[in-house]
Design a protein around this motif. Structure first.
Motif, mmCIF file in Angstrom:
data_model
loop_
_atom_site.group_PDB
_atom_site.id
_atom_site.type_symbol
_atom_site.label_atom_id
_atom_site.label_comp_id
_atom_site.label_asym_id
_atom_site.label_seq_id
_atom_site.Cartn_x
_atom_site.Cartn_y
_atom_site.Cartn_z
ATOM 1 N N ALA A 76 47.504 6.330 -22.296
ATOM 2 C CA ALA A 76 46.764 6.417 -23.565
ATOM 3 C C ALA A 76 45.317 6.798 -23.268
ATOM 4 C CB ALA A 76 46.827 5.093 -24.315
ATOM 5 N N ARG A 77 44.690 7.496 -24.232
ATOM 6 C CA ARG A 77 43.341 8.000 -23.986
ATOM 7 C C ARG A 77 42.658 8.377 -25.296
ATOM 8 N NH1 ARG A 77 47.477 11.293 -22.444
ATOM 9 N NH2 ARG A 77 47.624 13.322 -23.436
ATOM 10 N N THR A 78 41.357 8.569 -25.203
ATOM 11 C CA THR A 78 40.594 9.072 -26.335
ATOM 12 C C THR A 78 40.765 10.586 -26.398
ATOM 13 O OG1 THR A 78 38.579 9.568 -25.092
ATOM 14 C CG2 THR A 78 38.803 7.313 -25.969
ATOM 15 N N ASN A 79 40.370 11.183 -27.501
ATOM 16 C CA ASN A 79 40.186 12.626 -27.584
ATOM 17 C C ASN A 79 38.867 12.970 -26.905
ATOM 18 O OD1 ASN A 79 42.525 12.918 -29.085
ATOM 19 N ND2 ASN A 79 41.495 13.520 -30.964
ATOM 20 N N TRP A 80 38.616 14.258 -26.730
ATOM 21 C CA TRP A 80 37.303 14.711 -26.302
ATOM 22 C C TRP A 80 36.307 14.295 -27.378
ATOM 23 C CZ3 TRP A 80 36.635 16.298 -21.524
ATOM 24 C CH2 TRP A 80 37.667 16.934 -20.835
ATOM 25 N N HIS A 81 35.186 13.764 -26.987
ATOM 26 C CA HIS A 81 34.176 13.338 -27.951
ATOM 27 C C HIS A 81 32.823 13.192 -27.264
ATOM 28 C CE1 HIS A 81 35.392 9.518 -26.107
ATOM 29 N NE2 HIS A 81 34.270 8.977 -26.564
ATOM 30 N N SER A 82 31.797 12.972 -28.082
ATOM 31 C CA SER A 82 30.458 12.703 -27.555
ATOM 32 C C SER A 82 29.805 11.650 -28.443
ATOM 33 C CB SER A 82 29.605 13.980 -27.530
ATOM 34 O OG SER A 82 29.400 14.458 -28.842
ATOM 35 N N HIS A 83 28.681 11.146 -27.991
ATOM 36 C CA HIS A 83 27.923 10.138 -28.737
ATOM 37 C C HIS A 83 26.469 10.593 -28.818
ATOM 38 C CE1 HIS A 83 31.191 7.155 -28.492
ATOM 39 N NE2 HIS A 83 31.433 7.726 -27.324
ATOM 40 N N TRP A 123 36.113 12.245 -22.200
ATOM 41 C CA TRP A 123 37.211 11.392 -22.654
ATOM 42 C C TRP A 123 37.355 10.267 -21.640
ATOM 43 C CZ3 TRP A 123 41.494 10.324 -19.672
ATOM 44 C CH2 TRP A 123 41.775 11.195 -18.625
ATOM 45 N N HIS A 124 38.032 9.201 -22.041
ATOM 46 C CA HIS A 124 38.353 8.106 -21.133
ATOM 47 C C HIS A 124 39.658 7.477 -21.578
ATOM 48 C CE1 HIS A 124 35.885 5.774 -24.137
ATOM 49 N NE2 HIS A 124 35.095 6.813 -23.997
ATOM 50 N N GLY A 125 40.396 6.944 -20.592
ATOM 51 C CA GLY A 125 41.674 6.325 -20.912
ATOM 52 C C GLY A 125 42.381 5.817 -19.674
ATOM 53 N N ALA A 126 43.612 5.380 -19.874
ATOM 54 C CA ALA A 126 44.382 4.703 -18.829
ATOM 55 C C ALA A 126 45.019 5.669 -17.846
ATOM 56 C CB ALA A 126 45.469 3.850 -19.477
ATOM 57 N N ALA A 127 45.222 5.168 -16.637
ATOM 58 C CA ALA A 127 46.011 5.883 -15.642
ATOM 59 C C ALA A 127 47.468 5.905 -16.111
ATOM 60 C CB ALA A 127 45.890 5.194 -14.283
ATOM 61 N N ALA A 128 48.273 6.718 -15.484
ATOM 62 C CA ALA A 128 49.676 6.865 -15.897
ATOM 63 C C ALA A 128 50.492 5.600 -15.669
ATOM 64 C CB ALA A 128 50.308 8.039 -15.151
ATOM 65 N N GLY A 150 38.453 17.097 -30.191
ATOM 66 C CA GLY A 150 39.856 17.499 -30.183
ATOM 67 C C GLY A 150 40.620 16.765 -29.116
ATOM 68 N N PRO A 151 41.945 16.851 -29.167
ATOM 69 C CA PRO A 151 42.791 16.117 -28.219
ATOM 70 C C PRO A 151 42.612 16.559 -26.769
ATOM 71 C CG PRO A 151 44.089 16.964 -30.057
ATOM 72 C CD PRO A 151 42.726 17.578 -30.168
ATOM 73 N N VAL A 152 42.806 15.613 -25.867
ATOM 74 C CA VAL A 152 42.989 15.911 -24.449
ATOM 75 C C VAL A 152 44.488 16.173 -24.333
ATOM 76 C CG1 VAL A 152 42.896 14.989 -22.105
ATOM 77 C CG2 VAL A 152 41.101 14.390 -23.753
#
Length: 162
Positions: A76-83, A123-128, A150-152
């Protein structure tokens, strides 16, 4: 001879009991290892896979920061994004990744800290093979929330974690 067998059996029982107690202690620790609540499952197009969020702190804070505990199932992961105001991640559980657009992904594990500058697309998220959790702090939140791009894709994800 009988005395020697009894001593050996007693020793074996003590060793087995010790192993069971150690396993029980480990089980109890893993069940209560998370300091922060997992929160509610997110139903958002800005995330791929199963993700939970527990927002923390007041929404109307004068701190100009929003923060929450985010937990990702494997992959699971975030989409591409910025802050606009930047972000800080404190990794609290598991193994995951952080990737800035156009750069190699960075492997993350419990205890790591990621400082993300203003307006950096990532983006950031979990390893497989691991659940992954972090405290995410959006800084200078009075400048605006996350900008979702947008999605990774699965291909981008697989390439990033190799």
């Amino acid at each position: 001879m009988k005395y020697s067998v009894k001593i050996s059996l007693l020793f074996l029982v003590i060793v087995m009991s010790s192993c069971n107690m150690e396993k029980s202690a480990k089980d109890m620790m893993s069940q209560s290892a998370s300091v922060f609540p997992k929160g509610e499952k997110i139903d958002s197009p800005n995330f791929a896979g199963t993700v939970w969020l527990q927002m923390m702190g007041a929404n109307d804070s004068t701190l100009h920061a929003r923060f929450g505990n985010v937990t990702f199932e494997p992959k699971a992961r975030t989409n591409w994004h910025s802050h606009p105001g930047g972000q800080v991640l404190f990794i609290t559980e598991g193994t995951g990744y952080y990737q800035v657009k156009g750069q190699p992904a960075r492997l993350l594990s419990k205890g790591d800290v990621v400082e993300i500058p203003r307006d950096v697309v990532h983006w950031h998220g979990a390893a497989a093979d691991s659940e992954f959790a972090h405290i995410a702090i959006s800084l200078n939140s009075d400048e605006g929330g996350a900008v979702w791009i947008g999605p990774v894709t699965d291909e981008e994800y697989e390439l990033a974690i190799k």
